[in-house]
Design a protein around this motif. Structure first.
Motif, PDB file in Angstrom:
ATOM      1  N   ASP A 101     -11.936  15.917   0.602  1.00 16.70           N
ATOM      2  CA  ASP A 101     -12.342  15.547  -0.748  1.00 16.70           C
ATOM      3  C   ASP A 101     -12.085  16.670  -1.755  1.00 16.70           C
ATOM      4  O   ASP A 101     -12.597  16.616  -2.882  1.00 16.70           O
ATOM      5  CB  ASP A 101     -13.827  15.174  -0.763  1.00 16.70           C
ATOM      6  N   ALA A 102     -11.302  17.677  -1.367  1.00 20.15           N
ATOM      7  CA  ALA A 102     -10.952  18.775  -2.272  1.00 20.15           C
ATOM      8  C   ALA A 102      -9.585  18.497  -2.899  1.00 20.15           C
ATOM      9  O   ALA A 102      -8.713  17.891  -2.282  1.00 20.15           O
ATOM     10  CB  ALA A 102     -10.933  20.098  -1.525  1.00 20.15           C
ATOM     11  N   ARG A 103      -9.402  18.938  -4.112  1.00 18.56           N
ATOM     12  CA  ARG A 103      -8.116  18.791  -4.793  1.00 18.56           C
ATOM     13  C   ARG A 103      -7.199  19.955  -4.432  1.00 18.56           C
ATOM     14  O   ARG A 103      -7.636  21.095  -4.246  1.00 18.56           O
ATOM     15  CB  ARG A 103      -8.319  18.788  -6.319  1.00 18.56           C
ATOM     16  N   ASP A 104      -5.903  19.668  -4.352  1.00 19.79           N
ATOM     17  CA  ASP A 104      -4.910  20.712  -4.065  1.00 19.79           C
ATOM     18  C   ASP A 104      -5.040  21.882  -5.047  1.00 19.79           C
ATOM     19  O   ASP A 104      -4.937  23.048  -4.674  1.00 19.79           O
ATOM     20  CB  ASP A 104      -3.489  20.158  -4.150  1.00 19.79           C
ATOM     21  N   ASP A 105      -5.272  21.555  -6.306  1.00 23.77           N
ATOM     22  CA  ASP A 105      -5.311  22.594  -7.341  1.00 23.77           C
ATOM     23  C   ASP A 105      -6.478  23.566  -7.136  1.00 23.77           C
ATOM     24  O   ASP A 105      -6.461  24.659  -7.715  1.00 23.77           O
ATOM     25  CB  ASP A 105      -5.402  21.961  -8.730  1.00 23.77           C
ATOM     26  N   MET A 114       0.840  -1.189   0.000  1.00 22.00           N
ATOM     27  CA  MET A 114       0.000   0.000   0.000  1.00 22.00           C
ATOM     28  C   MET A 114       0.878   1.243   0.000  1.00 22.00           C
ATOM     29  O   MET A 114       1.660   1.456   0.913  1.00 22.00           O
ATOM     30  CB  MET A 114      -0.918  -0.011   1.231  1.00 22.00           C
ATOM     31  N   ASN A 115       0.771   2.057  -1.050  1.00 24.78           N
ATOM     32  CA  ASN A 115       1.479   3.326  -1.097  1.00 24.78           C
ATOM     33  C   ASN A 115       0.505   4.419  -0.673  1.00 24.78           C
ATOM     34  O   ASN A 115      -0.474   4.683  -1.375  1.00 24.78           O
ATOM     35  CB  ASN A 115       1.995   3.594  -2.507  1.00 24.78           C
ATOM     36  N   PRO A 116       0.761   5.080   0.471  1.00 26.94           N
ATOM     37  CA  PRO A 116      -0.190   6.093   0.940  1.00 26.94           C
ATOM     38  C   PRO A 116      -0.443   7.200  -0.065  1.00 26.94           C
ATOM     39  O   PRO A 116      -1.534   7.783  -0.084  1.00 26.94           O
ATOM     40  CB  PRO A 116       0.473   6.630   2.208  1.00 26.94           C
ATOM     41  N   ARG A 117       0.528   7.490  -0.920  1.00 27.11           N
ATOM     42  CA  ARG A 117       0.345   8.554  -1.913  1.00 27.11           C
ATOM     43  C   ARG A 117      -0.777   8.235  -2.890  1.00 27.11           C
ATOM     44  O   ARG A 117      -1.417   9.142  -3.445  1.00 27.11           O
ATOM     45  CB  ARG A 117       1.641   8.773  -2.696  1.00 27.11           C
ATOM     46  N   ASP A 118      -1.012   6.947  -3.137  1.00 31.51           N
ATOM     47  CA  ASP A 118      -1.951   6.534  -4.177  1.00 31.51           C
ATOM     48  C   ASP A 118      -3.374   6.356  -3.673  1.00 31.51           C
ATOM     49  O   ASP A 118      -4.285   6.100  -4.470  1.00 31.51           O
ATOM     50  CB  ASP A 118      -1.478   5.224  -4.803  1.00 31.51           C
ATOM     51  N   LEU A 119      -3.597   6.463  -2.384  1.00 33.90           N
ATOM     52  CA  LEU A 119      -4.933   6.245  -1.835  1.00 33.90           C
ATOM     53  C   LEU A 119      -5.855   7.417  -2.144  1.00 33.90           C
ATOM     54  O   LEU A 119      -5.428   8.565  -2.245  1.00 33.90           O
ATOM     55  CB  LEU A 119      -4.854   6.064  -0.318  1.00 33.90           C
ATOM     56  N   SER A 120      -7.138   7.129  -2.253  1.00 34.64           N
ATOM     57  CA  SER A 120      -8.145   8.179  -2.323  1.00 34.64           C
ATOM     58  C   SER A 120      -8.404   8.703  -0.910  1.00 34.64           C
ATOM     59  O   SER A 120      -8.119   8.014   0.088  1.00 34.64           O
ATOM     60  CB  SER A 120      -9.443   7.631  -2.901  1.00 34.64           C
ATOM     61  N   PRO A 121      -8.951   9.913  -0.773  1.00 33.69           N
ATOM     62  CA  PRO A 121      -9.289  10.396   0.568  1.00 33.69           C
ATOM     63  C   PRO A 121     -10.224   9.452   1.325  1.00 33.69           C
ATOM     64  O   PRO A 121     -10.038   9.226   2.526  1.00 33.69           O
ATOM     65  CB  PRO A 121      -9.953  11.750   0.289  1.00 33.69           C
ATOM     66  N   ALA A 122     -11.216   8.904   0.637  1.00 31.27           N
ATOM     67  CA  ALA A 122     -12.151   7.997   1.309  1.00 31.27           C
ATOM     68  C   ALA A 122     -11.434   6.759   1.828  1.00 31.27           C
ATOM     69  O   ALA A 122     -11.703   6.281   2.939  1.00 31.27           O
ATOM     70  CB  ALA A 122     -13.280   7.604   0.355  1.00 31.27           C
ATOM     71  N   ASP A 123     -10.511   6.216   1.035  1.00 26.73           N
ATOM     72  CA  ASP A 123      -9.755   5.043   1.473  1.00 26.73           C
ATOM     73  C   ASP A 123      -8.890   5.381   2.686  1.00 26.73           C
ATOM     74  O   ASP A 123      -8.798   4.593   3.638  1.00 26.73           O
ATOM     75  CB  ASP A 123      -8.860   4.531   0.347  1.00 26.73           C
ATOM     76  N   ALA A 124      -8.233   6.547   2.650  1.00 24.24           N
ATOM     77  CA  ALA A 124      -7.391   6.951   3.782  1.00 24.24           C
ATOM     78  C   ALA A 124      -8.229   7.122   5.034  1.00 24.24           C
ATOM     79  O   ALA A 124      -7.869   6.631   6.121  1.00 24.24           O
ATOM     80  CB  ALA A 124      -6.648   8.239   3.443  1.00 24.24           C
ATOM     81  N   ARG A 125      -9.355   7.808   4.907  1.00 25.06           N
ATOM     82  CA  ARG A 125     -10.199   8.030   6.088  1.00 25.06           C
ATOM     83  C   ARG A 125     -10.737   6.715   6.643  1.00 25.06           C
ATOM     84  O   ARG A 125     -10.873   6.546   7.861  1.00 25.06           O
ATOM     85  CB  ARG A 125     -11.333   8.997   5.743  1.00 25.06           C
ATOM     86  N   ALA A 126     -11.033   5.763   5.767  1.00 28.46           N
ATOM     87  CA  ALA A 126     -11.497   4.450   6.231  1.00 28.46           C
ATOM     88  C   ALA A 126     -10.412   3.756   7.047  1.00 28.46           C
ATOM     89  O   ALA A 126     -10.703   3.120   8.079  1.00 28.46           O
ATOM     90  CB  ALA A 126     -11.916   3.581   5.051  1.00 28.46           C
ATOM     91  N   GLN A 135      -5.249  18.473   2.484  1.00 21.59           N
ATOM     92  CA  GLN A 135      -5.362  18.131   3.895  1.00 21.59           C
ATOM     93  C   GLN A 135      -5.721  19.382   4.699  1.00 21.59           C
ATOM     94  O   GLN A 135      -5.460  20.509   4.254  1.00 21.59           O
ATOM     95  CB  GLN A 135      -4.069  17.509   4.399  1.00 21.59           C
ATOM     96  N   ALA A 136      -6.318  19.182   5.862  1.00 20.14           N
ATOM     97  CA  ALA A 136      -6.804  20.311   6.642  1.00 20.14           C
ATOM     98  C   ALA A 136      -6.547  20.104   8.123  1.00 20.14           C
ATOM     99  O   ALA A 136      -6.549  18.974   8.623  1.00 20.14           O
ATOM    100  CB  ALA A 136      -8.301  20.533   6.409  1.00 20.14           C
ATOM    101  N   ASN A 137      -6.338  21.220   8.810  1.00 25.23           N
ATOM    102  CA  ASN A 137      -6.314  21.253  10.265  1.00 25.23           C
ATOM    103  C   ASN A 137      -7.752  21.289  10.784  1.00 25.23           C
ATOM    104  O   ASN A 137      -8.657  21.771  10.095  1.00 25.23           O
ATOM    105  CB  ASN A 137      -5.607  22.518  10.758  1.00 25.23           C
ATOM    106  N   LEU A 138      -7.925  20.824  11.999  1.00 21.99           N
ATOM    107  CA  LEU A 138      -9.243  20.838  12.642  1.00 21.99           C
ATOM    108  C   LEU A 138      -9.161  21.559  13.980  1.00 21.99           C
ATOM    109  O   LEU A 138      -8.248  21.320  14.765  1.00 21.99           O
ATOM    110  CB  LEU A 138      -9.726  19.402  12.877  1.00 21.99           C
ATOM    111  N   ILE A 139     -10.115  22.442  14.220  1.00 22.92           N
ATOM    112  CA  ILE A 139     -10.312  22.988  15.569  1.00 22.92           C
ATOM    113  C   ILE A 139     -11.821  23.072  15.800  1.00 22.92           C
ATOM    114  O   ILE A 139     -12.556  23.609  14.959  1.00 22.92           O
ATOM    115  CB  ILE A 139      -9.619  24.356  15.749  1.00 22.92           C
TER     116      ILE A 139
END
Length: 260
Positions: free
Chosen positions: A250-254, A1-13, A32-36
């Motif tokens: 689920d947002a793209r960097d671009d 498993m390469n973490p770079r290749d995962l979708s956000p949904a897969d990572a969150r799961a 990616q985002a910070n949370l407060i």
């Protein structure tokens, strides 16, 4: 498993299932985002704090009180980060991969831009990203610079640091300056003592990284700044990401790139 290749949904799961890991380098191309998260009674002051300090606190979204999902997150804000911090009266009360048991219906969640978003662009420009190279968490430091306060909320600026070869500092400034929604250009280049940082090898959050000969420490405003404000302002309850253990959205960097 390469973490770079995962979708956000897969990572969150994976995080929801108990995987605890820093998220730098995960889900290539996804923001990616910070949370407060703070009680609704304090949310206006926190929103004003973010507006007065947009470089360390660029708001990507604000969830309604009690809401656990939103446009940037098809999931659950209480379980889908790898690691959280819970503050009670400003003191760190728990570090946990699941904050469901701490959740209250009056809690308002702020998603704050994260500098991990521009690291792929740095790499594409040939600028090294040392903490990714070394497989550690990014180093972060509380500074002596004060943020502009708002009502009951105030605190110091927190910065992240990446060593950059001296002849590539201009490239780093140019690349990251095109991402103002995720901290943008550096706030300081060079001597850490000008920020009140005594020792680069002793970060307040994250891990120290190697600074090689010919490299300059470059500092970006950091989304851990709201946590430093929580420690100083001492709300009854606050929930945040553990520094470096971010929400993969689920947002793209671009989507946050300007001047393309």
């Amino acid at each position: 498993m390469n973490p770079r290749d995962l979708s956000p949904a897969d990572a969150r799961a994976r995080f929801r299932d108990g995987l605890v890991t820093p998220t730098a380098g995960w889900c290539d191309g996804w923001t990616q985002a910070n949370l407060i998260t703070v009680p609704a009674a304090l949310a206006w002051d926190f929103l004003l704090f973010t507006q007065r300090n947009p470089q360390p606190c660029p708001v990507l979204d604000v969830l309604d009180a009690g809401t656990v999902s939103g446009p940037l997150l098809d999931g659950d804000i209480r379980t889908d980060l790898p690691l959280y911090r819970v503050y009670v009266d400003g003191d760190l009360a728990a570090e946990t991969p699941d904050v469901t048991g701490w959740w209250r219906e009056d809690l308002v969640s702020f998603l704050i831009g994260c500098s991990f978003t521009f690291e792929r662009a740095l790499g594409e420009a040939g600028v090294p990203v040392r903490h990714v190279e070394e497989g550690v968490n990014v180093p972060m430091y509380r500074t002596s610079w004060r943020c502009r306060g708002a009502g009951a909320v105030g605190g110091p600026l927190v910065v992240s640091m990446r060593p950059v070869p001296a002849d590539q500092v201009a490239d780093a400034v140019r690349v990251t300056g095109r991402y103002p929604s995720v901290h943008g250009a550096p706030v300081h280049v060079g001597d850490p003592r000008e920020l009140g940082i005594a020792d680069l090898d002793a970060p307040d959050y994250g891990d120290a990284v190697t600074v090689r000969d010919g490299e300059v420490p470059v500092f970006w405003a950091c989304g851990v700044t709201p946590q430093a404000a929580v420690v100083e302002s001492r709300p009854s309850l606050a929930i945040a990401h553990a520094p470096g253990y971010m929400l993969v959205t689920d947002a793209r960097d671009d989507a946050y790139l300007v001047g393309a």
